[in-house]
Design a protein around this motif. Structure first.
Motif, PDB file in Angstrom:
ATOM      1  N   ARG A 239       0.832  -1.207   0.000  1.00 50.81           N
ATOM      2  CA  ARG A 239       0.000   0.000   0.000  1.00 50.81           C
ATOM      3  C   ARG A 239       0.859   1.246   0.000  1.00 50.81           C
ATOM      4  NH1 ARG A 239      -3.747  -2.182   4.878  1.00 50.81           N
ATOM      5  NH2 ARG A 239      -4.832  -3.793   3.689  1.00 50.81           N
ATOM      6  N   PRO A 240       0.339   2.343  -0.552  1.00 50.20           N
ATOM      7  CA  PRO A 240       1.053   3.614  -0.472  1.00 50.20           C
ATOM      8  C   PRO A 240       0.996   4.133   0.964  1.00 50.20           C
ATOM      9  CG  PRO A 240      -1.155   3.965  -1.327  1.00 50.20           C
ATOM     10  CD  PRO A 240      -0.983   2.474  -1.198  1.00 50.20           C
ATOM     11  N   ASP A 241       1.858   5.100   1.323  1.00 52.57           N
ATOM     12  CA  ASP A 241       1.693   5.738   2.633  1.00 52.57           C
ATOM     13  C   ASP A 241       1.058   7.119   2.482  1.00 52.57           C
ATOM     14  OD1 ASP A 241       3.823   7.167   1.642  1.00 52.57           O
ATOM     15  OD2 ASP A 241       5.278   6.488   3.151  1.00 52.57           O
ATOM     16  N   ALA A 242       0.746   7.504   1.227  1.00 55.70           N
ATOM     17  CA  ALA A 242       0.044   8.772   1.009  1.00 55.70           C
ATOM     18  C   ALA A 242      -0.712   8.709  -0.310  1.00 55.70           C
ATOM     19  CB  ALA A 242       1.033   9.936   0.976  1.00 55.70           C
ATOM     20  N   VAL A 243      -1.895   9.346  -0.310  1.00 57.12           N
ATOM     21  CA  VAL A 243      -2.693   9.434  -1.531  1.00 57.12           C
ATOM     22  C   VAL A 243      -2.927  10.907  -1.848  1.00 57.12           C
ATOM     23  CG1 VAL A 243      -4.956   8.988  -2.576  1.00 57.12           C
ATOM     24  CG2 VAL A 243      -3.867   7.223  -1.158  1.00 57.12           C
ATOM     25  N   ILE A 269      -2.064   5.849   6.163  1.00 57.78           N
ATOM     26  CA  ILE A 269      -2.068   6.484   4.848  1.00 57.78           C
ATOM     27  C   ILE A 269      -2.560   7.934   4.994  1.00 57.78           C
ATOM     28  CG2 ILE A 269      -3.026   6.445   2.497  1.00 57.78           C
ATOM     29  CD1 ILE A 269      -3.363   3.438   2.724  1.00 57.78           C
ATOM     30  N   ALA A 270      -1.758   8.866   4.510  1.00 60.81           N
ATOM     31  CA  ALA A 270      -2.173  10.277   4.499  1.00 60.81           C
ATOM     32  C   ALA A 270      -2.977  10.531   3.225  1.00 60.81           C
ATOM     33  CB  ALA A 270      -0.947  11.180   4.526  1.00 60.81           C
ATOM     34  N   ILE A 271      -3.909  11.493   3.290  1.00 61.37           N
ATOM     35  CA  ILE A 271      -4.688  11.829   2.088  1.00 61.37           C
ATOM     36  C   ILE A 271      -4.735  13.348   1.925  1.00 61.37           C
ATOM     37  CG2 ILE A 271      -6.913  11.674   0.901  1.00 61.37           C
ATOM     38  CD1 ILE A 271      -7.544   9.198   2.460  1.00 61.37           C
ATOM     39  N   ILE A 272      -4.514  13.780   0.683  1.00 59.54           N
ATOM     40  CA  ILE A 272      -4.726  15.198   0.371  1.00 59.54           C
ATOM     41  C   ILE A 272      -5.566  15.288  -0.899  1.00 59.54           C
ATOM     42  CG2 ILE A 272      -2.531  15.428  -0.921  1.00 59.54           C
ATOM     43  CD1 ILE A 272      -2.416  18.338   0.275  1.00 59.54           C
TER      44      ILE A 272
END
Lengths: 335, 339
Positions: A239-243, A269-272
């Motif tokens: 999995r990514p650690d940020a989206v 997971i961070a999201i922006i």
């Protein structure tokens, strides 16, 4: 039974010519006649037939606005800005939703032209095509919104999407993320291509950061949810650690998709997102985003349109707003 | 550049003006050879048939208008989208207009659409509007009122049973144990707000419990309006605050939620909150919002189909369709701790 101009004249006890003079604001009518005609119009519920009037006068008091997705609050905020500016000038704004469909976009452009609108604001799907060029050549002033036109033949009001993409990805990198996933689509939309390109540039300028793209068919909450589900289905180390989502609707969908599987945001997971719609701050985890001044963009576009209506030979103007990074809980650094 | 007219097309094609006109209105009455020349001339010159002119002759347009109080509210954007989807099945386009809850703007758009001779109108409004729609109808433009039940038999409408919706919201707050309840929304004169409050009051009376019902009149039914109400509640001592809130739409509820949570009020433990509409954002809110779902898969279809029935004058006795709302219980109320 519809009242016509003859009925109004008869009731007011004046000639048809006098009614016409009142309707067209000519000055040679006596105040008394104006009053009598107005009263007759009210009493009979007479509506001036715009179709007939437009044949003579040529233009309506309406501006057409074509947006990509009426369900995205970014566009309705932009419409609100255009509308309030239009109202100050006695104009109305009619909205058409292209729904990211070339055919529907062309359909609205044709309809607006046939209705002889004063001008058109449009956030075009794909590139500016011959349809739009012909429309303008035939005399309908047109301003692009949320989108810059490469050869600058059209005036436009936009945000620097590439810079916005860079701001988002740079923020993820400086808060310690190393595996960034960009999700959005369709890739026929310039804004989405540019936002991704900006993110790519930030990634290229950093060491040891991976970058992958998960395209979506459209840019809705449901599309984001699908990306979230896809991420959740992977093994944890894949999995990514940020989206970085191409807009806030997608970001909110990703958030929902991850939350359903108990994946913690921002810890795992961070999201922006992008746009900073009103709902971003009220999301299940308040959403970091890249703000576009949507209402101001709508107002500005309408003002440029008015200046092109006044002077069709004026040079095309390009207004580019700077996006602004808005940091909230969804990208807080892992403790 | 001068607009190309029918005369220029005729000259370019080497036919009479009348032939071009025939071609535009009754293509089958023009010989294939002339039709080809006219088509080529139209293409070369970039001639656009004036819809205004054609509408005068044929009296028909392929556009319907939808006037909504606030397209920024996802509730109306969702209706607009479902209306469009159905209208496109009939080959009809939808023009949207935003009245910003202003009677003046609403009147302006009624006039604009009437002047553009749309085939029919769909109108959502929080204002008394039936008389105005009757006047527009008498001049030849039929309409469907959406979101409030029409009182007149002649006015078609598609609405929700808001009294029932208000009752369900209140019964739910009572069932989780709230007894100091606030109703947030306004102005109380608009039918949708009045009906939801009436339903809520009925539920309180029917419960037989000792319940205080405070009405907080907030006419600004937006996220910002909700933030303002919550900020005002926070200035009160904790024991003077309501422990259950029924907000008359989800925007108000989401705004309140944002401000309450930011101030450290625990929702739902200290304060249970229920909204109304179930927009796309409600489930994804900071605490998933309990709400009353008005949205219905068949809503847009019902609206457009009814409008077409009315336009084609074949509306039967069922000019009024009323959908039943449904309570959706989520985290913003489940988990309230009565004390």
């Amino acid at each position: 039974m519809t009242a016509n101009i003859r009925d109004v004249a008869e009731r007011a006890g004046v000639s048809v010519g006098t009614v016409s003079n009142v309707l067209n604001h000519r000055e040679k009518v006596s105040p008394d006649a104006v009053r009598r005609v107005r009263e007759a119009i009210d009493a009979l519920g007479y509506v001036r037939n715009d179709a007939a009037r437009q044949l003579r006068v040529g233009r309506s008091s309406t501006v057409g606005l074509v947006v990509l997705d009426v369900r995205n609050p970014f566009f309705t905020d932009l419409a609100r800005g255009a509308e309030s500016e239009a109202a100050r000038h006695g104009l109305s704004v009619i909205l058409g939703n292209s729904d990211e469909d070339v055919q529907r976009e062309a359909g609205y452009l044709d309809l607006f032209e046939e209705q002889r609108v004063r001008g058109i604001l449009i956030s075009p799907y794909r590139e500016v095509g011959p349809h739009l060029r012909r429309l303008r050549e035939r005399g309908t002033p047109t301003v692009l919104v949320d989108r810059r036109n490469e050869d600058e033949q059209f005036s436009s009001v936009s945000v620097d999407d590439e810079l916005g993409g860079w701001l988002a990805a740079d923020h993820l990198i400086t808060t310690g993320r190393r595996r960034i996933l960009f999700t959005g689509g369709p890739f026929d939309i310039r804004q989405i291509i540019d936002r991704r390109a900006g993110a790519q540039r930030a990634v290229d300028g950093a060491d040891g950061v991976s970058f992958e793209t998960v395209p979506t068919p459209a840019a809705s909450v449901a599309d984001g949810r699908a990306t979230g589900e896809e991420i959740a289905a992977r093994a944890a180390e894949e999995r990514p650690d940020a989206v970085f989502a191409a807009n806030d609707l997608i970001a909110m969908g990703v958030l929902q998709g991850l939350a359903r599987h108990g994946i913690r945001v921002p810890e795992e997971i961070a999201i922006i997102g992008f746009d900073d719609i009103d709902f971003a701050a009220a999301a299940v985890v308040p959403l970091s985003s890249v703000r576009q001044p949507s209402q101001l963009m709508g107002e500005t576009a309408l003002r440029i349109l008015l200046s092109e209506i006044a002077d069709p030979d004026s040079d095309a103007q390009q207004v580019v707003f700077e996006p602004e990074l808005i940091v909230r809980a969804s990208t807080a650094p892992a403790a | 550049m001068a607009r190309v007219g029918i005369r220029e097309v005729a000259a370019h094609a080497g036919v009479a003006v009348g032939t071009v006109s025939h071609y535009l209105n009754h293509p089958d009455k023009v010989s294939a050879e002339k039709a080809d020349r006219i088509r080529a001339a139209i293409e070369t010159l970039g001639f656009v048939p004036s819809n205004a002119g054609r509408q005068l002759r044929l009296g028909i347009s392929t556009v319907i208008g939808y006037i909504a109080p606030d397209v920024s509210n996802p509730y109306f954007a969702e209706i607009a989208e479902s209306v469009e989807r159905r209208a496109s099945d009939f080959g009809v386009s939808v023009f949207l207009a935003n009245s910003h809850r202003s009677k003046e703007r609403e009147d302006a758009y009624l006039r604009v659409f009437e002047q553009h001779q749309v085939r029919g109108l769909i109108v959502s409004s929080h204002l008394p509007i039936e008389e105005r729609l009757a006047a527009v109808r008498s001049r030849g433009t039929p309409s469907v009122l959406v979101g409030q039940a029409a009182r007149s038999h002649d006015q078609a409408s598609v609405s929700l049973d808001d009294v029932d919706g208000g009752r369900q919201a209140m019964e739910h707050l009572l069932s989780v144990g709230c007894r100091r309840i606030a109703f947030v929304g306004g102005p109380l004169g608009i039918p949708q707000v009045a009906d939801r409050l009436a339903g809520a009051s009925e539920a309180v009376s029917a419960s037989g419990e000792v319940v205080t019902l405070e009405v907080i009149n907030q006419p600004d039914r937006t996220i910002r309006g909700g933030r303002d109400v919550a900020a005002a509640l926070l200035t009160r001592p904790a024991d003077q605050r309501p422990n259950g809130v029924f907000a008359v739409n989800d925007l108000l509820a989401l705004g309140m939620l944002q401000t309450l949570v930011a101030a450290g009020v625990r929702v739902p433990e200290e304060l249970a909150l229920v909204g109304y509409d179930d927009t796309e954002f409600s489930e994804a809110s900071i605490i998933p919002l309990s709400t009353v779902r008005g949205r219905h898969e068949g809503f847009g279809v019902a609206v457009v189909d009814l409008l077409f029935d009315v336009m084609e004058d074949k509306a039967t006795t069922s000019q009024h369709r009323v959908f039943k709302p449904e309570l959706v219980a989520r985290a913003s109320t489940l988990g309230f701790v009565p004390r």
